[in-house]
Design a protein around this motif. Structure first.
Motif, short mmCIF file in Angstrom:
data_model
loop_
_atom_site.label_atom_id
_atom_site.label_comp_id
_atom_site.label_asym_id
_atom_site.label_seq_id
_atom_site.Cartn_x
_atom_site.Cartn_y
_atom_site.Cartn_z
N SER A 99 3.69 5.04 5.57
CA SER A 99 2.56 4.45 4.88
C SER A 99 1.34 5.35 5.07
O SER A 99 1.16 5.96 6.12
CB SER A 99 2.25 3.07 5.46
N PHE A 101 -1.66 3.95 4.61
CA PHE A 101 -2.71 2.94 4.71
C PHE A 101 -3.83 3.40 5.64
O PHE A 101 -5.00 3.12 5.40
CB PHE A 101 -2.11 1.62 5.20
N TRP A 102 -3.48 4.09 6.69
CA TRP A 102 -4.50 4.52 7.66
C TRP A 102 -5.28 5.72 7.15
O TRP A 102 -6.26 6.13 7.77
CB TRP A 102 -3.86 4.78 9.02
N LYS A 105 -7.20 3.18 2.67
CA LYS A 105 -7.03 1.72 2.83
C LYS A 105 -6.66 1.02 1.52
O LYS A 105 -6.03 -0.02 1.51
CB LYS A 105 -8.32 1.09 3.38
N SER A 106 -7.05 1.60 0.40
CA SER A 106 -6.79 0.97 -0.91
C SER A 106 -5.31 0.91 -1.27
O SER A 106 -4.94 0.24 -2.23
CB SER A 106 -7.56 1.70 -2.01
N ASP A 108 -2.99 -0.49 0.43
CA ASP A 108 -2.38 -1.64 1.09
C ASP A 108 -1.51 -2.49 0.16
O ASP A 108 -0.30 -2.59 0.33
CB ASP A 108 -3.46 -2.50 1.74
N PHE A 109 -2.12 -3.12 -0.83
CA PHE A 109 -1.36 -4.01 -1.71
C PHE A 109 -0.40 -3.25 -2.62
O PHE A 109 0.63 -3.79 -3.02
CB PHE A 109 -2.31 -4.88 -2.54
N GLU A 111 1.41 -0.49 -1.82
CA GLU A 111 2.64 -0.25 -1.06
C GLU A 111 3.41 -1.55 -0.83
O GLU A 111 4.64 -1.56 -0.89
CB GLU A 111 2.32 0.41 0.29
N ARG A 112 2.70 -2.63 -0.63
CA ARG A 112 3.37 -3.91 -0.43
C ARG A 112 4.10 -4.35 -1.70
O ARG A 112 5.19 -4.91 -1.64
CB ARG A 112 2.37 -4.97 0.02
N GLN A 125 2.88 0.35 7.94
CA GLN A 125 2.05 -0.37 6.97
C GLN A 125 1.44 -1.56 7.70
O GLN A 125 2.09 -2.17 8.54
CB GLN A 125 2.92 -0.84 5.80
N SER A 126 0.20 -1.91 7.39
CA SER A 126 -0.52 -2.94 8.15
C SER A 126 0.13 -4.33 8.06
O SER A 126 0.11 -5.08 9.02
CB SER A 126 -1.96 -3.01 7.67
N CYS A 127 0.71 -4.68 6.92
CA CYS A 127 1.25 -6.03 6.74
C CYS A 127 2.36 -6.00 5.70
O CYS A 127 2.18 -6.48 4.59
CB CYS A 127 0.13 -6.98 6.32
#
Length: 158
Positions: A99, A101-102, A105-106, A108-109, A111-112, A125-127
């Protein structure tokens, strides 16, 4: 034909593959999954601080999965922003990709969503959890070899 950014990566010994230019003239590069995170950090430091979009797709039934990143370099000038398209291909059996994400930050959703629809797990990935489908959903509906269940739940349609 090798682009300017590809030549810069070669000069600095960074492994990649040039995929040429898209229909808008944007340079497209292929990065290996294991190299993606470190090269993403390099791109960010080099000035590609805006991740315009991330998406994923299934290349072929039973084939590779691709995660695509569109990066933009915006400077304090009147010149056009520089763009690059990065494609990270992963095997269907173990499609793990780092990921970013770090770094951006944009993502996040985005990649999810790629995880939810294609089953690409993004490491660190954060979540990482389903956001479009229920937790009980089985399979990855945007994969080309996905078999649609032969039942439909219409009791909640009214």
């Amino acid at each position: 034909m090798q682009g300017r950014l590809s030549a810069w990566l070669v000069k600095h010994g960074l492994i990649h593959r040039s995929l040429g230019f898209d229909y808008q003239g944007i340079e497209t590069l292929q990065i290996k999954p294991e190299d993606w995170h470190s090269i993403a950090v390099i791109f960010y430091v080099y000035g590609y601080n805006y991740l315009r979009s991330q998406c994923a797709y299934d290349v072929a039934p039973g084939g590779l999965l691709a995660s695509v990143y569109h990066l933009t370099r915006i400077e304090n000038s009147v010149d056009q922003p520089e763009e690059v398209c990065i494609k990270v291909f992963a095997s269907r059996r173990n499609p793990r990709i780092s990921s970013v994400f770090w770094v951006w930050k944009s993502v996040d959703f985005q990649e999810r969503e790629s995880y939810d629809m294609l089953g690409i797990p993004y490491d660190n990935q954060s979540c990482l959890k389903r956001i479009l489908l229920p937790k009980s959903w089985i399979g990855w509906p945007l994969r080309k070899d996905y078999i649609v269940p032969n039942f439909y739940e219409i009791q909640d349609a009214h």
